[in-house]
Design a protein around this motif. Structure first.
Motif, PDB file in Angstrom:
ATOM      1  N   PRO A 119      -3.810 -14.947  24.542  1.00 53.24           N
ATOM      2  CA  PRO A 119      -5.281 -14.946  24.607  1.00 53.24           C
ATOM      3  C   PRO A 119      -5.823 -16.169  23.882  1.00 53.24           C
ATOM      4  CG  PRO A 119      -4.468 -13.262  23.073  1.00 53.24           C
ATOM      5  CD  PRO A 119      -3.285 -14.046  23.534  1.00 53.24           C
ATOM      6  N   SER A 120      -7.088 -16.480  24.113  1.00 48.75           N
ATOM      7  CA  SER A 120      -7.675 -17.623  23.393  1.00 48.75           C
ATOM      8  C   SER A 120      -8.813 -17.129  22.531  1.00 48.75           C
ATOM      9  CB  SER A 120      -8.192 -18.669  24.384  1.00 48.75           C
ATOM     10  OG  SER A 120      -9.332 -18.188  25.052  1.00 48.75           O
ATOM     11  N   GLY A 121      -9.249 -17.985  21.626  1.00 46.84           N
ATOM     12  CA  GLY A 121     -10.456 -17.711  20.872  1.00 46.84           C
ATOM     13  C   GLY A 121     -10.282 -16.751  19.710  1.00 46.84           C
ATOM     14  N   SER A 122      -9.053 -16.261  19.439  1.00 53.40           N
ATOM     15  CA  SER A 122      -8.879 -15.335  18.320  1.00 53.40           C
ATOM     16  C   SER A 122      -7.462 -15.409  17.766  1.00 53.40           C
ATOM     17  CB  SER A 122      -9.167 -13.899  18.755  1.00 53.40           C
ATOM     18  OG  SER A 122      -8.535 -12.984  17.890  1.00 53.40           O
ATOM     19  N   ARG A 123      -7.408 -15.630  16.455  1.00 53.54           N
ATOM     20  CA  ARG A 123      -6.125 -15.707  15.765  1.00 53.54           C
ATOM     21  C   ARG A 123      -5.431 -14.339  15.791  1.00 53.54           C
ATOM     22  NH1 ARG A 123      -6.178 -17.728   9.521  1.00 53.54           N
ATOM     23  NH2 ARG A 123      -3.954 -17.604   9.146  1.00 53.54           N
ATOM     24  N   ALA A 124      -6.203 -13.276  15.502  1.00 55.29           N
ATOM     25  CA  ALA A 124      -5.615 -11.922  15.439  1.00 55.29           C
ATOM     26  C   ALA A 124      -5.045 -11.530  16.804  1.00 55.29           C
ATOM     27  CB  ALA A 124      -6.676 -10.922  15.007  1.00 55.29           C
ATOM     28  N   ASP A 125      -5.760 -11.862  17.868  1.00 56.31           N
ATOM     29  CA  ASP A 125      -5.278 -11.506  19.209  1.00 56.31           C
ATOM     30  C   ASP A 125      -4.002 -12.277  19.549  1.00 56.31           C
ATOM     31  OD1 ASP A 125      -7.447  -9.902  19.378  1.00 56.31           O
ATOM     32  OD2 ASP A 125      -8.531 -11.099  20.864  1.00 56.31           O
ATOM     33  N   GLN A 126      -3.951 -13.554  19.127  1.00 53.41           N
ATOM     34  CA  GLN A 126      -2.734 -14.328  19.408  1.00 53.41           C
ATOM     35  C   GLN A 126      -1.547 -13.750  18.627  1.00 53.41           C
ATOM     36  OE1 GLN A 126      -2.911 -18.621  19.216  1.00 53.41           O
ATOM     37  NE2 GLN A 126      -4.115 -18.733  21.105  1.00 53.41           N
ATOM     38  N   LEU A 127      -1.810 -13.367  17.365  1.00 59.14           N
ATOM     39  CA  LEU A 127      -0.719 -12.786  16.550  1.00 59.14           C
ATOM     40  C   LEU A 127      -0.144 -11.553  17.254  1.00 59.14           C
ATOM     41  CD1 LEU A 127      -0.784 -12.363  12.704  1.00 59.14           C
ATOM     42  CD2 LEU A 127       0.197 -10.605  14.134  1.00 59.14           C
ATOM     43  N   ALA A 128      -1.037 -10.664  17.676  1.00 55.18           N
ATOM     44  CA  ALA A 128      -0.585  -9.415  18.319  1.00 55.18           C
ATOM     45  C   ALA A 128       0.153  -9.711  19.624  1.00 55.18           C
ATOM     46  CB  ALA A 128      -1.789  -8.515  18.579  1.00 55.18           C
ATOM     47  N   ALA A 129      -0.368 -10.670  20.405  1.00 54.39           N
ATOM     48  CA  ALA A 129       0.241 -10.960  21.712  1.00 54.39           C
ATOM     49  C   ALA A 129       1.631 -11.576  21.547  1.00 54.39           C
ATOM     50  CB  ALA A 129      -0.659 -11.899  22.512  1.00 54.39           C
ATOM     51  N   VAL A 130       1.788 -12.466  20.563  1.00 48.67           N
ATOM     52  CA  VAL A 130       3.103 -13.101  20.378  1.00 48.67           C
ATOM     53  C   VAL A 130       4.100 -12.064  19.852  1.00 48.67           C
ATOM     54  CG1 VAL A 130       4.394 -14.929  19.197  1.00 48.67           C
ATOM     55  CG2 VAL A 130       2.075 -15.389  20.014  1.00 48.67           C
ATOM     56  N   ASP A 131       3.660 -11.208  18.932  1.00 47.77           N
ATOM     57  CA  ASP A 131       4.533 -10.124  18.456  1.00 47.77           C
ATOM     58  C   ASP A 131       5.000  -9.263  19.619  1.00 47.77           C
ATOM     59  OD1 ASP A 131       4.790 -10.636  15.797  1.00 47.77           O
ATOM     60  OD2 ASP A 131       3.314  -9.159  15.108  1.00 47.77           O
ATOM     61  N   GLU A 132       4.057  -8.929  20.493  1.00 46.77           N
ATOM     62  CA  GLU A 132       4.387  -8.029  21.596  1.00 46.77           C
ATOM     63  C   GLU A 132       5.279  -8.720  22.637  1.00 46.77           C
ATOM     64  OE1 GLU A 132       0.924  -6.212  23.426  1.00 46.77           O
ATOM     65  OE2 GLU A 132       2.173  -5.766  25.183  1.00 46.77           O
ATOM     66  N   GLY A 133       4.965  -9.985  22.931  1.00 47.78           N
ATOM     67  CA  GLY A 133       5.689 -10.669  24.006  1.00 47.78           C
ATOM     68  C   GLY A 133       7.040 -11.216  23.562  1.00 47.78           C
ATOM     69  N   LEU A 134       7.112 -11.703  22.312  1.00 44.86           N
ATOM     70  CA  LEU A 134       8.342 -12.402  21.893  1.00 44.86           C
ATOM     71  C   LEU A 134       9.118 -11.675  20.797  1.00 44.86           C
ATOM     72  CD1 LEU A 134       7.147 -16.143  21.868  1.00 44.86           C
ATOM     73  CD2 LEU A 134       7.910 -14.734  23.765  1.00 44.86           C
ATOM     74  N   GLY A 135       8.488 -10.789  20.075  1.00 37.48           N
ATOM     75  CA  GLY A 135       9.210 -10.048  19.041  1.00 37.48           C
ATOM     76  C   GLY A 135       8.444 -10.014  17.737  1.00 37.48           C
ATOM     77  N   LEU A 136       8.560  -8.895  17.043  1.00 35.73           N
ATOM     78  CA  LEU A 136       7.813  -8.675  15.813  1.00 35.73           C
ATOM     79  C   LEU A 136       8.110  -9.769  14.786  1.00 35.73           C
ATOM     80  CD1 LEU A 136       5.873  -6.349  15.313  1.00 35.73           C
ATOM     81  CD2 LEU A 136       7.664  -5.220  13.956  1.00 35.73           C
ATOM     82  N   GLY A 137       7.096 -10.314  14.174  1.00 35.62           N
ATOM     83  CA  GLY A 137       7.265 -11.354  13.153  1.00 35.62           C
ATOM     84  C   GLY A 137       6.982 -12.747  13.699  1.00 35.62           C
ATOM     85  N   LEU A 138       7.207 -12.923  15.004  1.00 33.90           N
ATOM     86  CA  LEU A 138       6.983 -14.260  15.565  1.00 33.90           C
ATOM     87  C   LEU A 138       5.491 -14.577  15.685  1.00 33.90           C
ATOM     88  CD1 LEU A 138       9.824 -14.582  18.219  1.00 33.90           C
ATOM     89  CD2 LEU A 138       9.800 -15.247  15.824  1.00 33.90           C
ATOM     90  N   GLY A 139       4.681 -13.529  15.813  1.00 30.12           N
ATOM     91  CA  GLY A 139       3.228 -13.728  15.873  1.00 30.12           C
ATOM     92  C   GLY A 139       2.729 -14.371  14.589  1.00 30.12           C
ATOM     93  N   ARG A 140       3.213 -13.863  13.465  1.00 29.95           N
ATOM     94  CA  ARG A 140       2.804 -14.435  12.169  1.00 29.95           C
ATOM     95  C   ARG A 140       3.243 -15.899  12.084  1.00 29.95           C
ATOM     96  NH1 ARG A 140      -0.854 -14.500   8.983  1.00 29.95           N
ATOM     97  NH2 ARG A 140      -0.963 -12.239   9.158  1.00 29.95           N
ATOM     98  N   GLN A 141       4.504 -16.156  12.518  1.00 27.98           N
ATOM     99  CA  GLN A 141       4.989 -17.557  12.487  1.00 27.98           C
ATOM    100  C   GLN A 141       4.088 -18.468  13.317  1.00 27.98           C
ATOM    101  OE1 GLN A 141       9.123 -18.379  13.346  1.00 27.98           O
ATOM    102  NE2 GLN A 141       9.782 -16.448  12.455  1.00 27.98           N
ATOM    103  N   TRP A 142       3.681 -17.979  14.506  1.00 29.95           N
ATOM    104  CA  TRP A 142       2.864 -18.801  15.398  1.00 29.95           C
ATOM    105  C   TRP A 142       1.487 -19.071  14.784  1.00 29.95           C
ATOM    106  CZ3 TRP A 142       2.839 -22.261  18.987  1.00 29.95           C
ATOM    107  CH2 TRP A 142       1.684 -22.521  19.704  1.00 29.95           C
ATOM    108  N   VAL A 143       0.811 -18.013  14.332  1.00 29.06           N
ATOM    109  CA  VAL A 143      -0.564 -18.245  13.850  1.00 29.06           C
ATOM    110  C   VAL A 143      -0.558 -19.043  12.536  1.00 29.06           C
ATOM    111  CG1 VAL A 143      -1.602 -16.289  15.063  1.00 29.06           C
ATOM    112  CG2 VAL A 143      -0.833 -15.984  12.695  1.00 29.06           C
ATOM    113  N   ASP A 144       0.494 -18.855  11.720  1.00 33.71           N
ATOM    114  CA  ASP A 144       0.560 -19.669  10.489  1.00 33.71           C
ATOM    115  C   ASP A 144       0.722 -21.147  10.836  1.00 33.71           C
ATOM    116  OD1 ASP A 144       0.216 -17.455   8.966  1.00 33.71           O
ATOM    117  OD2 ASP A 144       2.290 -17.344   8.215  1.00 33.71           O
TER     118      ASP A 144
END
Ligand SMILES: Cc1cc2nc3c(=O)[nH]c(=O)nc-3n(C[C@H](O)[C@H](O)[C@H](O)COP(=O)(O)OP(=O)(O)OC[C@H]3O[C@@H](n4cnc5c(N)ncnc54)[C@H](O)[C@@H]3O)c2cc1C
Length: 434
Positions: free
Chosen positions: A100-125
């Motif tokens: 998704p665009s326009g939101s850090r929290a939404d990107q975190l959740a989407a990356v966790d869901e699509g690629l694996g738990l923990g990767l969302g945090r790595q991406w948004v950081d």
């Protein structure tokens, strides 16, 4: 009032012309093609329509500012609608991610869901590391012509940094999919990530924060809106006219020399590849154009998979599938962009990744990188990154020639709608009111 001649009627040239006319100057645009817009525009065939260039833009404030500062606001002319999800990434291991665009929290959740738990945090950081560089570069480089004498030491340090994207991203991420995501803009854009400064990752920050937006009916509509705006501002438009050089007098330009004869000028804005103009060529001899993508427009019969508006398929290179073009009932208009790989037919290459539309192709138009460069008399994607020196090798807003300015993809941040729009604002500021 200055007589300003703008060379090139793409987004960079039209945006400069509209702003300068609003400031009270007598403006002429010289454009070699029969219409304005450059790569922004659309193509039609057999009832299908495709955007020839950008299908969306990040940082819509740049376009909004252009329209507001040159006349009626953009939202009085058309709608800008968010693209949601921004894009789907498909990776060689079969995993998929709808970003998704326009939101850090939404990107975190989407990356966790699509690629694996923990990767969302790595991406948004990672994306958040660009908040400060963007703030510095915005003030010293994108929204003010860069001058080492005026820029903060931190900005100078950033622009001098030897850290390139490939190294920064490889160090940062172990997961190959996060690496592909972080490098995708530069790879799809035709650059080698080993030669692109790490700070260019700020594009992901801008997308995350400001979203990507499009125009219903196709982003190519922007070309019509720009044409209308130039007419309203009484800009003289010479289409079908190629500029060959700038005739310089002792204190500045005297005329732009065109196929149709000289056009008198006391200010010139170059919004095309400056390497083709003898007066400027020696000042940009170290630059090379970035090859634009291979483009395949497809008119597809009913029954093809329904995909998000943008699907990025990662492999040896990157294939971007843009869906959502206007098409006859039940059918679909797609555009495939091939970056980092040009040898194979894109429909064939896409079929190998599992999106097989070979039997559904009713009509197609292919445009090779070379054809695009010939058609637009230069690369609409701007200058190839060849390391940190490229910032200085490209033209700045004020060129080495007095009263000759540069706008568009061959200056500023390079070939991206928001960056190109910002170059026009810088030119208007540099020329100033009549
Ligand atoms: C296929 C493609 C897809 C893209 N998708 C996106 C996207 O989704 N999002 C995004 O942000 N960016 C995208 N970009 C990048 C962005 O669209 C371009 O960087 C931007 O539109 C370039 O604008 P410009 O005015 O600098 O150049 P151009 O659009 O190339 O315009 C230059 C104009 O100058 C004219 N010209 C050149 N030489 C002369 C001459 N000597 N005399 C007279 N006229 C001359 C040309 O005919 C042309 O009209 C894409 C680019 C391409 C190629």
């Amino acid at each position: 009032m200055a007589r300003v001649v703008v060379i090139g009627g793409g987004l960079g040239g039209c945006a400069s012309a509209a702003r300068l006319a609003k400031l009270g100057h007598d403006v002429t645009v010289v454009e070699s093609l029969p219409r304005l817009g450059g790569v922004v525009g659309s193509l039609e065939q057999d009832g299908f329509r495709w955007d020839t260039g950008p299908a969306a833009t990040a940082v819509p404030a740049v376009l909004r500012d252009l329209f507001r500062k040159s006349g009626r606001p953009l939202d009085k002319e058309t709608d800008l609608v968010p693209v949601e999800p921004m894009r789907e990434h498909r990776f060689p291991d079969g995993s998929r991610l709808r970003l998704p665009s326009g939101s850090r929290a939404d990107q975190l959740a989407a990356v966790d869901e699509g690629l694996g738990l923990g990767l969302g945090r790595q991406w948004v950081d990672y994306v958040h590391t660009f908040a400060e560089p963007w703030d510095r570069l915005r003030r010293d480089f994108f929204e003010r012509p860069y001058s080492p004498a005026v820029a903060s030491p931190e900005t100078r340090g950033l622009l001098r940094s030897r850290t390139m994207m490939h190294k920064a991203v490889t160090r940062r991420f172990k997961d190959p999919r996060l690496r592909m995501m972080a490098l995708h803009h530069v790879v799809a854009g035709g650059h080698d990530p080993r030669n692109v400064p790490a700070w260019m990752g700020l594009v992901d920050y801008l997308e995350q924060n400001f979203g990507t937006w499009t125009i219903p009916g196709g982003f190519g509509v922007l070309a019509d809106l720009l044409t209308k705006r130039l007419a309203e501002r009484r800009v003289t438009v010479l289409t079908g006219t190629r500029a060959r050089d700038i005739g310089m007098g002792p204190e500045g330009p005297a005329a732009v020399l065109t196929d149709a004869g000289p056009v008198v000028a006391d200010r010139v804005v170059v919004a095309a590849d400056p390497r083709q103009l003898p007066a400027l060529a020696r000042h940009v001899r170290r630059t090379r154009p970035v090859p634009p993508p291979t483009v395949t427009h497809l008119g597809l019969s009913a029954g093809v998979p329904v995909l998000p508006r943008e699907v990025v398929v990662h492999g040896e290179g990157v294939i971007t599938v843009l869906t959502g073009g206007p098409a006859p009932d039940g059918k679909a208009a797609w555009t495939l962009l091939g970056g980092g790989r040009t040898s194979e037919d894109l429909v064939q290459a896409l079929a190998r990744t599992g999106i097989d539309v070979r039997d559904a192709v009713e009509t197609r138009i292919d445009r090779s990188p070379r054809e695009l460069v010939e058609h637009y008399s230069g690369s609409p994607a701007g200058v190839l990154w060849q390391g940190r020196a490229t910032v200085g090798d490209r033209l700045s807003t004020a060129t080495p020639l007095p009263h000759v300015y540069a706008a568009g993809a061959h200056t500023g941040g390079g070939g991206w709608v928001p960056f190109v729009g910002l170059t026009a604002a810088l030119v208007a500021e540099a020329v100033g009111p009549a």
